[in-house]
Design a protein around this motif. Sequence first.
Motif, PDB file in Angstrom:
ATOM      1  N   PRO A  12       0.833  -1.207   0.000  1.00  0.00           N
ATOM      2  CA  PRO A  12       0.000   0.000   0.000  1.00  0.00           C
ATOM      3  C   PRO A  12       0.868   1.258   0.000  1.00  0.00           C
ATOM      4  CG  PRO A  12      -0.844  -1.585   1.566  1.00  0.00           C
ATOM      5  CD  PRO A  12       0.493  -2.107   1.101  1.00  0.00           C
ATOM      6  N   LEU A  13       0.358   2.303  -0.611  1.00  0.00           N
ATOM      7  CA  LEU A  13       1.108   3.542  -0.752  1.00  0.00           C
ATOM      8  C   LEU A  13       0.869   4.469   0.434  1.00  0.00           C
ATOM      9  CD1 LEU A  13       0.398   4.157  -4.530  1.00  0.00           C
ATOM     10  CD2 LEU A  13       2.379   3.044  -3.481  1.00  0.00           C
ATOM     11  N   ALA A  14       1.918   5.156   0.844  1.00  0.00           N
ATOM     12  CA  ALA A  14       1.841   6.111   1.951  1.00  0.00           C
ATOM     13  C   ALA A  14       2.399   7.443   1.459  1.00  0.00           C
ATOM     14  CB  ALA A  14       2.625   5.590   3.150  1.00  0.00           C
ATOM     15  N   LEU A  15       1.513   8.345   1.101  1.00  0.00           N
ATOM     16  CA  LEU A  15       1.917   9.621   0.510  1.00  0.00           C
ATOM     17  C   LEU A  15       2.772  10.449   1.469  1.00  0.00           C
ATOM     18  CD1 LEU A  15       1.657  11.227  -2.063  1.00  0.00           C
ATOM     19  CD2 LEU A  15      -0.462  12.181  -1.211  1.00  0.00           C
ATOM     20  N   GLU A  16       2.413  10.473   2.748  1.00  0.00           N
ATOM     21  CA  GLU A  16       3.206  11.239   3.713  1.00  0.00           C
ATOM     22  C   GLU A  16       4.634  10.714   3.797  1.00  0.00           C
ATOM     23  OE1 GLU A  16       1.826  12.277   7.638  1.00  0.00           O
ATOM     24  OE2 GLU A  16      -0.215  12.449   6.873  1.00  0.00           O
ATOM     25  N   ARG A  17       4.780   9.397   3.835  1.00  0.00           N
ATOM     26  CA  ARG A  17       6.110   8.792   3.904  1.00  0.00           C
ATOM     27  C   ARG A  17       6.913   9.130   2.644  1.00  0.00           C
ATOM     28  NH1 ARG A  17       4.948   3.316   5.341  1.00  0.00           N
ATOM     29  NH2 ARG A  17       5.319   2.712   3.198  1.00  0.00           N
ATOM     30  N   LEU A  18       6.234   9.165   1.508  1.00  0.00           N
ATOM     31  CA  LEU A  18       6.889   9.506   0.253  1.00  0.00           C
ATOM     32  C   LEU A  18       7.383  10.957   0.275  1.00  0.00           C
ATOM     33  CD1 LEU A  18       7.496   8.228  -2.526  1.00  0.00           C
ATOM     34  CD2 LEU A  18       5.336   9.163  -3.317  1.00  0.00           C
ATOM     35  N   ALA A  19       6.536  11.870   0.730  1.00  0.00           N
ATOM     36  CA  ALA A  19       6.929  13.283   0.826  1.00  0.00           C
ATOM     37  C   ALA A  19       8.057  13.469   1.835  1.00  0.00           C
ATOM     38  CB  ALA A  19       5.721  14.139   1.201  1.00  0.00           C
ATOM     39  N   GLU A  20       8.032  12.720   2.936  1.00  0.00           N
ATOM     40  CA  GLU A  20       9.102  12.786   3.931  1.00  0.00           C
ATOM     41  C   GLU A  20      10.417  12.285   3.342  1.00  0.00           C
ATOM     42  OE1 GLU A  20       7.586  10.553   7.248  1.00  0.00           O
ATOM     43  OE2 GLU A  20       6.139  12.120   7.765  1.00  0.00           O
ATOM     44  N   ALA A  21      10.363  11.211   2.562  1.00  0.00           N
ATOM     45  CA  ALA A  21      11.574  10.676   1.936  1.00  0.00           C
ATOM     46  C   ALA A  21      12.167  11.699   0.973  1.00  0.00           C
ATOM     47  CB  ALA A  21      11.270   9.372   1.206  1.00  0.00           C
ATOM     48  N   LEU A  22      11.302  12.420   0.277  1.00  0.00           N
ATOM     49  CA  LEU A  22      11.768  13.450  -0.644  1.00  0.00           C
ATOM     50  C   LEU A  22      12.464  14.572   0.127  1.00  0.00           C
ATOM     51  CD1 LEU A  22      11.740  14.090  -3.655  1.00  0.00           C
ATOM     52  CD2 LEU A  22       9.555  15.222  -3.326  1.00  0.00           C
ATOM     53  N   ALA A  23      11.900  14.962   1.256  1.00  0.00           N
ATOM     54  CA  ALA A  23      12.518  15.993   2.098  1.00  0.00           C
ATOM     55  C   ALA A  23      13.841  15.509   2.669  1.00  0.00           C
ATOM     56  CB  ALA A  23      11.574  16.396   3.221  1.00  0.00           C
ATOM     57  N   ALA A  24      13.898  14.249   3.067  1.00  0.00           N
ATOM     58  CA  ALA A  24      15.124  13.688   3.644  1.00  0.00           C
ATOM     59  C   ALA A  24      16.250  13.640   2.627  1.00  0.00           C
ATOM     60  CB  ALA A  24      14.857  12.288   4.184  1.00  0.00           C
ATOM     61  N   GLY A  25      15.906  13.584   1.359  1.00  0.00           N
ATOM     62  CA  GLY A  25      16.908  13.543   0.306  1.00  0.00           C
ATOM     63  C   GLY A  25      17.478  14.908  -0.047  1.00  0.00           C
ATOM     64  N   THR A  26      17.006  15.955   0.628  1.00  0.00           N
ATOM     65  CA  THR A  26      17.492  17.305   0.370  1.00  0.00           C
ATOM     66  C   THR A  26      18.896  17.456   0.943  1.00  0.00           C
ATOM     67  OG1 THR A  26      15.232  18.145   0.489  1.00  0.00           O
ATOM     68  CG2 THR A  26      16.998  19.756   0.716  1.00  0.00           C
ATOM     69  N   VAL A  27      19.817  17.921   0.133  1.00  0.00           N
ATOM     70  CA  VAL A  27      21.187  18.117   0.608  1.00  0.00           C
ATOM     71  C   VAL A  27      21.232  19.244   1.630  1.00  0.00           C
ATOM     72  CG1 VAL A  27      22.321  17.172  -1.444  1.00  0.00           C
ATOM     73  CG2 VAL A  27      21.744  19.586  -1.362  1.00  0.00           C
ATOM     74  N   ALA A  28      22.198  19.177   2.550  1.00  0.00           N
ATOM     75  CA  ALA A  28      22.267  20.092   3.689  1.00  0.00           C
ATOM     76  C   ALA A  28      22.231  21.564   3.283  1.00  0.00           C
ATOM     77  CB  ALA A  28      23.506  19.802   4.513  1.00  0.00           C
ATOM     78  N   ASP A  29      22.965  21.947   2.235  1.00  0.00           N
ATOM     79  CA  ASP A  29      22.994  23.359   1.853  1.00  0.00           C
ATOM     80  C   ASP A  29      21.701  23.814   1.174  1.00  0.00           C
ATOM     81  OD1 ASP A  29      23.557  21.920  -0.473  1.00  0.00           O
ATOM     82  OD2 ASP A  29      24.881  23.460  -1.287  1.00  0.00           O
ATOM     83  N   GLN A  30      20.810  22.876   0.845  1.00  0.00           N
ATOM     84  CA  GLN A  30      19.515  23.211   0.255  1.00  0.00           C
ATOM     85  C   GLN A  30      18.391  23.178   1.285  1.00  0.00           C
ATOM     86  OE1 GLN A  30      18.648  24.131  -2.911  1.00  0.00           O
ATOM     87  NE2 GLN A  30      20.805  24.263  -3.422  1.00  0.00           N
ATOM     88  N   SER A  31      18.688  22.731   2.491  1.00  0.00           N
ATOM     89  CA  SER A  31      17.668  22.630   3.538  1.00  0.00           C
ATOM     90  C   SER A  31      17.018  23.996   3.757  1.00  0.00           C
ATOM     91  CB  SER A  31      18.305  22.133   4.837  1.00  0.00           C
ATOM     92  OG  SER A  31      17.312  21.973   5.806  1.00  0.00           O
ATOM     93  N   GLY A  32      15.705  24.023   3.709  1.00  0.00           N
ATOM     94  CA  GLY A  32      14.963  25.265   3.890  1.00  0.00           C
ATOM     95  C   GLY A  32      14.755  26.057   2.620  1.00  0.00           C
ATOM     96  N   ALA A  33      15.298  25.612   1.496  1.00  0.00           N
ATOM     97  CA  ALA A  33      15.183  26.355   0.239  1.00  0.00           C
ATOM     98  C   ALA A  33      13.858  26.106  -0.475  1.00  0.00           C
ATOM     99  CB  ALA A  33      16.340  26.006  -0.694  1.00  0.00           C
ATOM    100  N   ASP A  34      13.213  24.991  -0.159  1.00  0.00           N
ATOM    101  CA  ASP A  34      11.981  24.653  -0.874  1.00  0.00           C
ATOM    102  C   ASP A  34      10.770  25.365  -0.293  1.00  0.00           C
ATOM    103  OD1 ASP A  34      13.222  22.974  -2.696  1.00  0.00           O
ATOM    104  OD2 ASP A  34      13.096  21.253  -1.354  1.00  0.00           O
TER     105      ASP A  34
END
Length: 165
Positions: A12-34
Amino acid sequence: MTTSLLAIGPAPLALERLAEALAAGTVADQSGADGAVVTFLGLVRNHNLGRSVRYLEYEAYEPLALKAFERIASEIAERWPAARLALHHRVGKLEIGEASVAIAARSPHRGDAYAACRYAIERVKQIAPIWKREFFEGGDVWIEGATADPDNQQARAEAERVACA
């Protein structure tokens, strides 16, 4: 538990977990840029073409489907360089109301996130080797499957036109 950004399978799909994984993949110098995360959740509906749908079954050639997802992510990175994509699709029997596809796009600007998300589903329909079998009152029928050559620039342009409309 680490969630892959691109996946296909029976879970089963978990949209929140997917969005969290996308955020976790953000490189440190890009954190907060989105400034935007756009999500899409495709659901199994109870009707199609005037028929009462009972359930769907999805089949896929999973290794090639993942390659198609990787290609879609690359195309998005080329067209909307600041946008990032997460895409999961289910296979197997899905009941009415269950999610069949989950997409999240993250970007500094909402326009790019919206366009990337819409582009992703259009390209999945065009090039991913995923087939849908619809079971309805009185029978069943195969109703979808990828038809475009992934290298077809006209199909890609059409997906972009729809995404940016």
